[in-house]
Write an enzyme that holds these catalytic residues in place. Structure first.
Site, short mmCIF file in Angstrom:
data_model
loop_
_atom_site.label_atom_id
_atom_site.label_comp_id
_atom_site.label_asym_id
_atom_site.label_seq_id
_atom_site.Cartn_x
_atom_site.Cartn_y
_atom_site.Cartn_z
N ASP A 61 60.10 93.26 20.26
CA ASP A 61 61.11 93.52 21.30
C ASP A 61 62.50 93.72 20.71
OD1 ASP A 61 62.38 90.62 21.28
OD2 ASP A 61 60.23 90.36 21.33
N ASP A 104 58.04 85.65 14.40
CA ASP A 104 58.25 85.73 15.85
C ASP A 104 56.96 86.28 16.46
OD1 ASP A 104 59.23 85.98 18.37
OD2 ASP A 104 60.61 87.61 17.93
N1 SAM Z 1 60.55 87.60 20.83
C1 SAM Z 1 59.71 87.04 21.76
C2 SAM Z 1 60.17 85.81 22.46
O1 SAM Z 1 61.26 85.79 22.98
O2 SAM Z 1 59.36 84.88 22.51
C3 SAM Z 1 58.27 87.23 21.81
C4 SAM Z 1 57.43 87.36 20.65
S1 SAM Z 1 57.16 89.00 20.08
C5 SAM Z 1 56.97 90.04 21.44
C6 SAM Z 1 55.55 88.77 19.44
C7 SAM Z 1 55.05 89.97 18.67
O3 SAM Z 1 54.16 89.59 17.63
C8 SAM Z 1 54.30 90.98 19.54
O4 SAM Z 1 55.07 92.14 19.65
C9 SAM Z 1 52.99 91.22 18.78
O5 SAM Z 1 52.58 92.57 18.79
C10 SAM Z 1 53.36 90.73 17.37
N2 SAM Z 1 52.21 90.39 16.54
C11 SAM Z 1 51.09 89.71 16.89
N3 SAM Z 1 50.26 89.62 15.83
C12 SAM Z 1 50.86 90.24 14.78
C13 SAM Z 1 50.50 90.47 13.42
N4 SAM Z 1 49.34 90.03 12.94
N5 SAM Z 1 51.38 91.14 12.63
C14 SAM Z 1 52.58 91.58 13.12
N6 SAM Z 1 52.96 91.38 14.41
C15 SAM Z 1 52.12 90.72 15.22
#
Ligand code: SAM
Length: 280
Positions: A85, A154
């Site tokens: 995000d 994150d």
């Molecule tokens: N920033 C946020 C908050 O306020 O809590 C939410 C977390 S962020 C959207 C989590 C991200 O981790 C997602 O976009 C997801 O696609 C990513 N993600 C999950 N598994 C992953 C991996 N193995 N490698 C890289 N990114 C990953």
């Protein structure tokens, strides 16, 4: 009125009214919805789990970035795993860092937030210091030759693509990618509900790093208690930086923050006994 139901646990759930659906679909990896809620503004959820809301994202993103960056004091190279995000990237770029590498698995998350929640990332992805890599974060830390002062995980919760980001092997690779005196911070869920997750992560940190701990942040839509951010570092002094030193760094940076301040930084490492017992 229709409701978004977040059912992360067997016996408890959170419900948010859906005032308007802005986007709903499937990326290459996850179900993604962005909707509007009367209290929280725009809300993004992945696979049924709330990721961030317009109203309270500042709490999580400020505490995940400013605590390690002000504790370090001179970080130049930062790695973000996940965080598609762009909210965490936005906060990190407020520091005089030279390079921020963000490794996000799912380009669909970056696209959806840019389109439907553009105020979260602002122009952070266009910043010349940003290097966005679309790929698996675990694979990146296993293979890269780059080294970082601060690594921020994150992630989503430890189900689906995020599961690997809670493994001992992943943490060991993060340690390999840290420069001397570096620090790793991880999203570790709400200990009251997901205690086992925190216990395991801090257990791995203790085996691998010189200093292992967690600190707390209160995020209204991460319900059922404070949320824990894991802390693993190669320099125990980073966790002991006093409020006076932090205040001097904070004032020199000239940041205006809504949650973070040097006093809450120090206090966030004080844990209630039930969390101390979990990670003992
Ligand atoms: N920033 C946020 C908050 O306020 O809590 C939410 C977390 S962020 C959207 C989590 C991200 O981790 C997602 O976009 C997801 O696609 C990513 N993600 C999950 N598994 C992953 C991996 N193995 N490698 C890289 N990114 C990953």
């Amino acid at each position: 009125m229709s409701w978004f139901v977040e059912q992360l646990h067997k016996h408890a759930r959170q419900q948010l009214s859906i005032d308007e659906v802005l986007y709903e679909g499937r990326t290459d990896f996850q179900d993604l919805i962005v909707f509007r809620n009367g209290t929280f503004g725009r809300v993004m959820a992945l696979d049924g789990a709330v990721q961030l809301t317009e109203a309270d994202e500042f709490a999580y993103h400020e505490m995940m970035s400013h605590v390690p960056l002000f504790a370090h004091g001179s970080a130049k190279d930062v790695l973000i795993i996940g965080g598609g995000d762009g909210g965490l990237l936005r906060e990190v770029l407020r520091h005089p860092v030279e390079r921020v590498t963000e490794v996000e698995l799912d380009a669909g998350v970056v696209e959806a937030t840019k389109r439907h929640m553009p105020f979260i990332c602002g122009d952070a992805f266009e910043d010349p210091r940003t290097d966005l890599v679309i790929g698996d974060g675990a694979r990146y830390v296993a293979e890269t030759d780059n080294r970082f002062d601060v690594i921020l995980v994150d992630s989503t919760d430890p189900v689906g693509p995020g599961e690997v980001l809670f493994s001992r092997g992943f943490y060991a690779d993060c340690k390999r990618c840290l420069k001397p005196g570096g620090v790793l911070v991880t999203q570790n869920g709400v200990p009251f509900m997901q205690g086992e997750e925190l216990r395991k992560s801090v257990g791995h940190f203790r085996e691998l790093f010189t200093d292992a701990a967690c600190y707390l942040v209160s995020v209204p839509t991460y319900v059922n208690g404070d949320m824990a951010l894991g802390w693993a570092s190669l320099d125990p002094a980073l966790r002991q930086v006093d409020a006076g030193t932090l205040r001097a760094r904070y004032e020199a940076a000239g940041l205006k923050t809504r949650y973070y301040n040097p006093e809450i930084h120090v206090a966030s490492f004080a844990l209630p006994n039930y969390i101390k017992d979990l990670i003992r």
